[in-house]
Each structure stands twice: as structure tokens, then as C-alpha cells.
Write a protein that holds these residues in place. Sequence first.
Motif, PDB file in Angstrom:
ATOM      1  N   ILE A 290       0.840  -1.204   0.000  1.00 61.32           N
ATOM      2  CA  ILE A 290       0.000   0.000   0.000  1.00 61.32           C
ATOM      3  C   ILE A 290       0.872   1.249   0.000  1.00 61.32           C
ATOM      4  N   LYS A 291       1.862   1.275   0.900  1.00 60.25           N
ATOM      5  CA  LYS A 291       2.764   2.429   1.000  1.00 60.25           C
ATOM      6  C   LYS A 291       3.507   2.657  -0.315  1.00 60.25           C
ATOM      7  N   ASP A 292       4.042   1.590  -0.893  1.00 60.08           N
ATOM      8  CA  ASP A 292       4.810   1.719  -2.134  1.00 60.08           C
ATOM      9  C   ASP A 292       3.936   2.202  -3.291  1.00 60.08           C
TER      10      ASP A 292
ATOM     11  N   TYR B  98       5.545  11.772   0.710  1.00 53.56           N
ATOM     12  CA  TYR B  98       5.681  10.376   1.101  1.00 53.56           C
ATOM     13  C   TYR B  98       4.514   9.915   1.955  1.00 53.56           C
ATOM     14  N   ALA B  99       4.104   8.690   1.737  1.00 52.50           N
ATOM     15  CA  ALA B  99       3.094   8.070   2.589  1.00 52.50           C
ATOM     16  C   ALA B  99       3.817   7.183   3.603  1.00 52.50           C
ATOM     17  N   VAL B 100       3.451   7.322   4.856  1.00 51.84           N
ATOM     18  CA  VAL B 100       4.058   6.541   5.928  1.00 51.84           C
ATOM     19  C   VAL B 100       2.956   5.820   6.689  1.00 51.84           C
ATOM     20  N   ILE B 101       3.091   4.503   6.826  1.00 52.24           N
ATOM     21  CA  ILE B 101       2.103   3.728   7.563  1.00 52.24           C
ATOM     22  C   ILE B 101       2.398   3.834   9.062  1.00 52.24           C
ATOM     23  N   ILE B 102       1.395   4.222   9.842  1.00 49.16           N
ATOM     24  CA  ILE B 102       1.553   4.302  11.293  1.00 49.16           C
ATOM     25  C   ILE B 102       0.683   3.215  11.933  1.00 49.16           C
ATOM     26  N   TYR B 103       1.340   2.171  12.388  1.00 55.01           N
ATOM     27  CA  TYR B 103       0.666   1.080  13.098  1.00 55.01           C
ATOM     28  C   TYR B 103       1.760   0.403  13.908  1.00 55.01           C
ATOM     29  N   GLU B 104       1.697   0.527  15.231  1.00 48.53           N
ATOM     30  CA  GLU B 104       2.836   0.200  16.083  1.00 48.53           C
ATOM     31  C   GLU B 104       3.458  -1.177  15.815  1.00 48.53           C
ATOM     32  N   PRO B 105       2.662  -2.261  15.737  1.00 48.30           N
ATOM     33  CA  PRO B 105       3.290  -3.563  15.482  1.00 48.30           C
ATOM     34  C   PRO B 105       4.059  -3.593  14.152  1.00 48.30           C
TER      35      PRO B 105
END
Length: 208
Positions: free
Chosen positions: A109-111, A126-133
Motif C-alpha cells: 500500500i505504501k509503495d 511520502y506516505a508513511v504507515i503508522i501502526y505500532e506492530p
Amino acid sequence: MSLNKLEVKYFSSQKKLNHFLHQQDQEQMYLILENESIIKKTAELKVILFNFEDIYKYVEDMVNILAVGFLKVNPNVVSIKFNDRAFSIDFSDELKLNEPEDFKIFSAIKDLINFGIRETFLKPYYAVIIYEPYLEKLKDKFIGYVLKIKDQVIETKKDIELMPMPQLVRNEIHKILSAFPNIMTRSVDTNENRRILIRYKETKIKNG
């Protein structure tokens, strides 16, 4: 969103285009379709105009299509924020994912979003995924990449400039490399081209 949904205008010269942009209430970005002017043998500039809200809407649409579609999650568990050229796509901690299959989807998804922004708008957002795990899984890879660049600078004693990146990421790189006395880092250039320069530094040996 695609380019054909954005506003198109024609200008007889770059000077006329610059004058138009100067008169606008909000910052306008643009792409000149040079190929079309060459094919039609016209001196006119065909310009596609857009602003930050268009880029934000593009990211929002991509998140709904990719994240909601692939991960089958409710849109309410996803929020999008913007900070210093980075779109943080924040997934609620309540979201339960299967590892590592769903984490691979996160990376895809990010790419895809980053590729879409770059190819559509020619802008380094840039898109950055924020999800702790997920971030924990990425942390070791990121540190490994930075340390590999550090080793290359020490071995060759030649500067290396990284690609433009958000302040959040730059700060983390400065922090990691500050532990090495023979390496110095600084941010260079401005705005969307802001990036890190990594440089070798001679260290003095203290006499006992």
C-alpha cells in the motif's frame, strides 16, 4: 484521482504562466505537458494546475481503495494526517492483523501510494504507515540501512547525500548516526528537497 480530473489551462509563455500563479490566493503547483506542445507544433504551454488539497484527495482515494479494499477494514479505523511532506496513514491500535501476511500488504500500500504521487504530481511527498506492530518490524530494517550507509562513508571517506525525506525521518537518522564520532550529518537544501548529507570526519587520537 487522475490528471484528467485536474484543471487545465493554456499560456502563451512561461512569463504569462508565472504572472497567473503570482495572482492566485493559494499556492498552485503545475505540470507542463511538453510532449503535447511538440506534437501539435504549438508555442502554447498546456499546463495542468493543482494544489496541496488535490494531492491530499489523491492519497485519501488511494487509501480507501487499497487499505480498505485489501485489508477489508472499516474506513473509520484509518486517519490521514500531513506533516512536512509526509502523509501519515494512521491505523487504529484496535485493528487486529495477521502477521506477516498483512504487513506485506502494508508495504505494498505504501509503495503504491508513493509511486502514484511521484508519477502523477512529480512531487516528493511520502506516505508513511503508522501502526505500532508494523513499525516495530520496520525499525530494525531502517537502522540496518542507515548503518550500512555509515559504513560506506567511513570506508570511502566520501560524502553521501540521501534522497529528500520528511523531517521526522531525518531527525531519526541524525540521532542514530550521532553515536559515531567519525561521522557527521547535516540537513541540506530547503523545502521539498531537504535531505541529509552524511560526511566522514577525522577524529583526533588523544595522547595518554
